[in-house]
Design a protein around this motif. Structure first.
Motif, PDB file in Angstrom:
ATOM      1  N   LEU A 256       0.829  -0.897  -0.023  1.00  0.00           N
ATOM      2  CA  LEU A 256      -0.226   0.030   0.016  1.00  0.00           C
ATOM      3  C   LEU A 256       0.711   0.677   0.028  1.00  0.00           C
ATOM      4  N   VAL A 259       2.343   1.104  -3.571  1.00  0.00           N
ATOM      5  CA  VAL A 259       1.670   1.907  -5.122  1.00  0.00           C
ATOM      6  C   VAL A 259       0.925   3.123  -3.954  1.00  0.00           C
ATOM      7  N   PHE A 260       0.651   4.078  -2.904  1.00  0.00           N
ATOM      8  CA  PHE A 260       0.558   5.288  -2.891  1.00  0.00           C
ATOM      9  C   PHE A 260       1.505   6.795  -2.746  1.00  0.00           C
ATOM     10  N   ALA A 263       1.565   6.831  -7.252  1.00  0.00           N
ATOM     11  CA  ALA A 263       0.610   7.657  -7.209  1.00  0.00           C
ATOM     12  C   ALA A 263       0.141   8.900  -7.196  1.00  0.00           C
ATOM     13  N   CYS A 281      -4.312   1.254  -6.896  1.00  0.00           N
ATOM     14  CA  CYS A 281      -5.073   2.069  -5.894  1.00  0.00           C
ATOM     15  C   CYS A 281      -6.609   1.608  -5.354  1.00  0.00           C
ATOM     16  N   SER A 292      -6.566   2.221   3.568  1.00  0.00           N
ATOM     17  CA  SER A 292      -6.201   3.035   2.478  1.00  0.00           C
ATOM     18  C   SER A 292      -6.934   4.574   2.195  1.00  0.00           C
ATOM     19  N   PHE A 296      -5.237   7.630   1.247  1.00  0.00           N
ATOM     20  CA  PHE A 296      -5.611   8.784  -0.136  1.00  0.00           C
ATOM     21  C   PHE A 296      -6.383   9.786   0.376  1.00  0.00           C
ATOM     22  N   LEU A 329      -8.101   9.623  -9.382  1.00  0.00           N
ATOM     23  CA  LEU A 329      -7.593   8.955  -8.156  1.00  0.00           C
ATOM     24  C   LEU A 329      -8.942   8.285  -7.034  1.00  0.00           C
ATOM     25  N   VAL A 333     -10.595   5.012  -5.556  1.00  0.00           N
ATOM     26  CA  VAL A 333     -10.342   4.801  -3.978  1.00  0.00           C
ATOM     27  C   VAL A 333     -11.768   4.420  -3.015  1.00  0.00           C
TER      28      VAL A 333
END
Length: 746
Positions: A256, A259-260, A263, A281, A292, A296, A329, A333
């Protein structure tokens, strides 16, 4: 080709026979005598005799699918004879870069034997030890330059990971004394799972970087995804989702964060690369929403608010890339378990109010997607996890050893599915959003359709887009359209009332029925546009889509269901155990089947009662089906044909209106209306055909009407399309109408 089919069917037939002899439940069928059953020696001899031709067929020019299915069935009977020679071909194929066909063929066959390899068992106990080396060596297959290799690699990784919990069990090596030699080896190699997940993500990031629009397009080319790119996107998102579903919480947190960071430290265009990153994501958010969303949502909201401080941004035709990327994004999410969105309610509502009326079309469509996803998350019933073991893998290794569950089938009678059922708080959030955002749009459109307010075509389209996404998001909370039943359509001795299936949703009658409200405004707007600006085709396309959803949509679309059903059957076939039978499927597949059954109940609409509101909407659709513009006619006819198959005996009511356009006495009919009416009679390939209904009263109207239409002033033999329509009608009546011979005796 026939030899290949024999290779595929022969092992399948032997497995079927062996299942009947050894594993099938006793039934009334005559039991097979022991003297006629296959012996262990017979099975071994058969498998040995089949191996050489099947291994040759792996690299056939016609493809390796038949060989993969043959190996799948042979491995169920004798894994120790089948899997080693396939591995011998697979390892070298993974090392070589110059023979891509060899790699795709061997990986395809490995997918077939994956379950037998991972399960191990008495016959091939060392099988599971090959799993991680195969996964690590397959990673270079995620190659942006070779589409087919990339897709088969995604399928290969997803298949193996679905069967195996990605949990680090290396501590069990020291804590437990009851492990076999193979289990000790599996425990020590499981420490590499985290490394595998991170390396896979690096490969995906490299794939995404090489897929950006700037890299893959000339300036003049289209900005939409190509078909191949959309397939890669699907493969990437489903594989990454499977990996995160199957990994432990510790590995998930590392993934996580990675990928965060990827992004949020890059800005992607929203057409190709942005969609792929947003999908990754979304996969993370779906697996563990709380962890998550806490990363985000605040980040995206802050980024959007900072850019939107400058009010001029909101009126720009081309928006800042960073603004669009953060909006995309955020919209992805939020496709998570609805109750996890409640803590972010005020932030999300503020972003929606800020972005739904952007001047930039790309911007407001992303905002509409955000609204749609929030409403769907809060309004629908769906499973929240697809883990291969009920309850997940979050127990200490001393109590539970995940390697024992490698390749384990799901227990059909103890699936322990975790369902999301809308809570009172979620439903109130959904209706709050509808009151706040949908109501003003309906009021604007209503004033416009009465001529009380000026709106540009772009503004009308924007409002219609918001209405459409509200309907798609909260359609399952809206009761069906109300109206009086149409009387005297048919005389019957039996009750023809509709049967309603309960799909888990109790409608709140105290709240406003937005389906009725949308319907009323759309009809007014449609008539206004047809009177004053019939060339506004974009708005008419949107209205046709909304009418379709008003009539049929209860939470899922038929075409989406059909594609999911198809992919479910493909996965099921590639991983099933025909030898032991009894639905020995993996748990994720069983949960998917339950969800598909739930959606099937929501889609069951045939035999609905025909009411006044349906009559009015179908007359509107008929008017659009005979429009001046061919694309409008085509789309409206498609919706009309679906409706004709939905409501009881509505064809009897509609046929006279269609025939009015073919009447020679009606001199005001244009050629487009004439053509549209003929298409309405012809129907589509799988729907109702008004020209050959099995109803004498309808036939007595339609057939003479078709014959008389040749005298119409709109009829022109100079137009090939009209001549072809008459030929198709005659052909359909001749081929499909079942005539019954009657003998007369005096």
């Amino acid at each position: 080709m026939k030899l290949m089919k024999l290779l595929q069917r022969l092992p399948a037939s032997v497995v079927r026979r062996l299942h009947r002899e050894r594993y099938r439940k006793p039934s009334w069928l005559t039991p097979i005598p022991d003297t006629h059953k296959l012996t262990e020696e017979d099975i071994t001899t058969f498998v040995q005799s089949m191996m050489q031709p099947v291994l040759l067929a792996m690299f056939s020019k016609t493809g390796s699918l038949d060989a993969a299915q043959a190996l799948q069935n042979l491995a169920l009977m004798r894994p120790e004879l089948v899997i080693p020679p396939v591995l011998e071909k697979t390892y070298p194929a993974l090392e070589t870069l110059t023979e891509p066909h060899q790699l795709t063929a061997t990986l395809s066959c490995m997918i077939g034997v994956a379950r037998s390899l991972v399960s191990g068992g008495q016959r091939f106990p060392e099988g599971p030890t090959h799993m991680l080396p195969l996964l690590m060596r397959a990673l270079p297959g995620v190659d942006p330059n070779d589409f087919s290799k990339c897709m088969i690699t995604f399928q290969f990784i997803a298949t193996f990971v679905t069967l195996v919990p990605l949990v680090d069990c290396s501590s069990a090596f020291h804590e437990r004394t009851d492990l076999t030699e193979v289990e000790r080896e599996m425990c020590s190699t499981s420490a590499e799972f985290e490394d595998f997940v991170l390396q896979f993500m690096d490969r995906c990031f490299a794939l995404i970087d090489s897929s950006t629009l700037e890299q893959t397009r000339e300036e003049t080319e289209t900005e939409k995804m190509t078909h191949l790119e959309s397939l890669v996107e699907l493969g990437l998102s489903s594989t990454f989702s499977t990996i995160l579903t199957q990994c432990s919480l510790d590995i998930f947190k590392v993934a996580l964060e990675k990928v965060f960071n990827f992004a949020t430290t890059n800005i992607f265009e929203t057409r190709v690369a942005g969609r792929m990153v947003a999908d990754m994501c979304r996969a993370a958010a779906k697996c563990h929403p709380a962890e998550s969303l806490s990363l985000f949502v605040p980040h995206c909201c802050n980024a959007i608010n900072q850019i939107a401080v400058n009010e001029e941004v909101l009126n720009e035709e081309e928006l800042d890339k960073e603004f669009l990327w953060n909006l995309q994004l955020l919209s992805e999410v939020t496709r998570v378990d609805g109750d996890k969105l409640i803590p972010y309610r005020s932030d999300l509502v503020q972003i929606l109010q800020l972005t739904l009326h952007l001047k930039c079309k790309q911007g407001y469509i992303l905002a509409c997607n955000l609204l749609h996803h929030i409403l769907r998350s809060t309004a629908l019933i769906y499973p929240t996890e697809y883990c291969s073991v009920p309850g997940g893998f979050h127990q200490p290794v001393c109590d539970y050893l995940p390697i024992k569950d490698w390749g384990r089938p799901g227990d059909l009678w103890n699936l322990d599915i975790r369902w999301h059922v809308p809570s009172v708080e979620e439903i109130s959030l959904a209706f709050y959003l509808l009151d706040l955002l949908l109501q003003p749009e309906l009021q604007r459109l209503q004033r416009f359709s009465k001529g009380e307010q000026e709106m540009s075509r772009d503004d009308v389209l924007q409002s219609l887009t918001i209405v459409q996404h509200c309907l798609l998001g909260a359609g399952s909370l809206m009761p069906p359209l109300k109206g009086e039943p149409i009387p005297d359509l048919v005389h019957s001795m039996v009750n023809l009332n509709e049967t309603t299936l309960y799909t888990g949703m109790d409608y709140d009658e105290t709240r406003e029925n937005y389906r009725d409200a949308i319907c009323k405004v759309m009809r007014q707007l449609l008539h206004y546009i047809l009177e004053h600006s019939e060339d506004d085709t974009k708005s008419l396309f949107s209205i046709i889509k909304i009418i379709s959803d008003l009539l049929h949509f209860k939470g899922s679309h038929k075409h989406e269901f059909d594609s999911r059903w198809k992919s479910f059957n493909l996965v099921k076939k590639s991983m099933e155990n025909r030898l032991h039978g009894r639905k020995q499927h993996i748990r994720a597949l069983l949960i998917d089947r339950v969800m598909l059954q739930h959606e099937l109940r929501k889609l069951t609409v045939e035999g609905c009662q025909y009411r006044t509101i349906h009559q009015e909407l179908m007359k509107d659709l008929l008017r659009l089906s005979t429009s001046t513009y061919s694309q409008i006619r085509s789309r409206a006819q498609s919706v009309l044909f679906t409706a004709l198959g939905t409501y009881n005996f509505c064809c009897r009511d509609l046929i006279p209106h269609v025939l009015e356009f073919l009447n020679p006495d009606n001199s005001r009919v244009t050629q487009q209306q004439f053509k549209g009416a003929l298409y309405c009679l012809l129907g589509n390939h799988n729907g109702v055909c008004l020209a050959n209904l099995h109803d004498w009263e309808c036939i007595a109207l339609t057939w003479p009407g078709i014959v008389r239409s040749g005298l119409s002033s709109a009829m022109s033999l100079e137009k090939p399309s009209i001549v072809r329509l008459f030929d198709d009608l005659a052909d359909k009546i001749h081929r499909q109408y079942e005539t019954i011979g009657i003998d007369f005796y005096m």
